[in-house]
Design a protein around this motif. Structure first.
Motif, short mmCIF file in Angstrom:
data_model
loop_
_atom_site.label_atom_id
_atom_site.label_comp_id
_atom_site.label_asym_id
_atom_site.label_seq_id
_atom_site.Cartn_x
_atom_site.Cartn_y
_atom_site.Cartn_z
N ARG A 96 8.04 8.67 -14.29
CA ARG A 96 7.65 9.08 -13.00
C ARG A 96 8.75 9.54 -11.78
NH1 ARG A 96 4.27 5.02 -9.91
NH2 ARG A 96 5.65 5.09 -8.52
N THR A 101 0.51 6.09 -21.62
CA THR A 101 1.41 5.38 -20.91
C THR A 101 2.32 4.11 -20.99
OG1 THR A 101 -0.65 5.52 -19.17
CG2 THR A 101 1.73 3.86 -18.14
N SER A 147 8.06 13.80 -10.61
CA SER A 147 7.48 14.09 -9.71
C SER A 147 8.71 14.96 -9.11
CB SER A 147 8.38 12.86 -8.67
OG SER A 147 9.25 12.50 -8.72
N GLU A 191 -0.31 9.26 -9.68
CA GLU A 191 -1.29 8.06 -10.75
C GLU A 191 -2.47 8.73 -11.26
OE1 GLU A 191 -0.13 5.64 -12.12
OE2 GLU A 191 1.91 5.57 -12.27
N GLY A 226 7.04 5.69 -18.61
CA GLY A 226 6.38 6.81 -18.07
C GLY A 226 5.64 7.67 -19.24
N PHE A 286 3.85 8.79 -5.23
CA PHE A 286 3.45 7.92 -6.03
C PHE A 286 2.32 8.09 -7.23
CE2 PHE A 286 8.30 8.51 -6.19
CZ PHE A 286 8.74 8.76 -7.49
#
Length: 220
Positions: free
Chosen positions: A171, A208, A175, A191, A213, A187
């Motif tokens: 993640r 996932t 990002s 998602e 991640g 976040f």
């Protein structure tokens, strides 16, 4: 893909930033050599566009210091210096590409896409995951031979996942690729975007992996 743009001419920097962001890059800007040296040492960028004639510290010395510190970020030198000796010095310092001013914005976009693609280990301009194809020159996607309609953020996510060639993307890594340094990182929104993208690219899969991640995989 997140890139570092090092340019002290405010007007040119603004033009480059607009062109790169329109092409799907996330751009952080440094206006002098000292700031560039600090930002680039973190080595978190997919590529860097580096002017040589910078205030406070010359771009060539910045690049030399990065390479000495083990920073492997691909670097595209952008400069008005036009002699062969200048080009030799740039490549010896560790540059990956060299563009002389004046230039076309489209050329910078194409060269950056090529640099980031090769740095990720892809020789071909087309990145393939089963029936999903990303044309890294045009910046477009097809699924089973048909154009894939994506929002700008969806295209950034999918392009980044395809560059990773099946590797797990955290993640945090995603990002940083999507948002500029000063942007608020949402976040939850990320998602939602991944979930929406997952439906658009079926039968290809965005797996996932709990606590790790996401990973892009071809159909089973």
């Amino acid at each position: 893909m997140r890139v570092l743009l090092v340019e002290d001419d405010a007007g040119l920097a603004a033009q480059l930033r607009r062109a790169l962001e329109a092409a799907g890059f996330t751009v952080d800007l440094a206006a002098d050599g000292e700031e560039a040296a600090f930002r680039g040492e973190e080595g978190r960028y997919a590529a860097c566009v580096l002017d040589l004639g910078l205030p406070r510290r010359d771009g060539l010395s910045v690049l030399t210091a990065w390479r000495a510190a083990g920073v492997a970020t691909p670097v595209l030198i952008l400069t008005a210096r036009d002699t062969f000796a200048d080009k030799v010095a740039g490549f010896r310092a560790g540059a990956d590409d060299y563009v002389q001013k004046p230039f076309r914005m489209e050329e910078i976009v194409l060269r950056l896409r090529a640099l980031t693609r090769r740095a990720a280990g892809h020789a071909s301009a087309e990145l393939v995951c089963g029936p999903l194809v990303y044309d890294s020159v045009a910046g477009s996607f097809t699924l089973e031979g048909l154009p894939l309609k994506l929002t700008a953020f969806e295209a950034r996510i999918l392009g980044y996942l395809m560059h990773q060639n099946g590797r797990i993307v955290s993640r945090t890594d995603l990002s940083e690729a999507l948002y500029g340094e000063d942007a608020d990182r949402d976040f939850n929104a990320m998602e939602v975007l991944v979930s929406r993208l997952r439906r658009k690219i079926a039968p290809c899969r965005i797996e996932t992996l709990r606590g790790e991640g996401w990973r892009l995989s071809p159909p089973e």
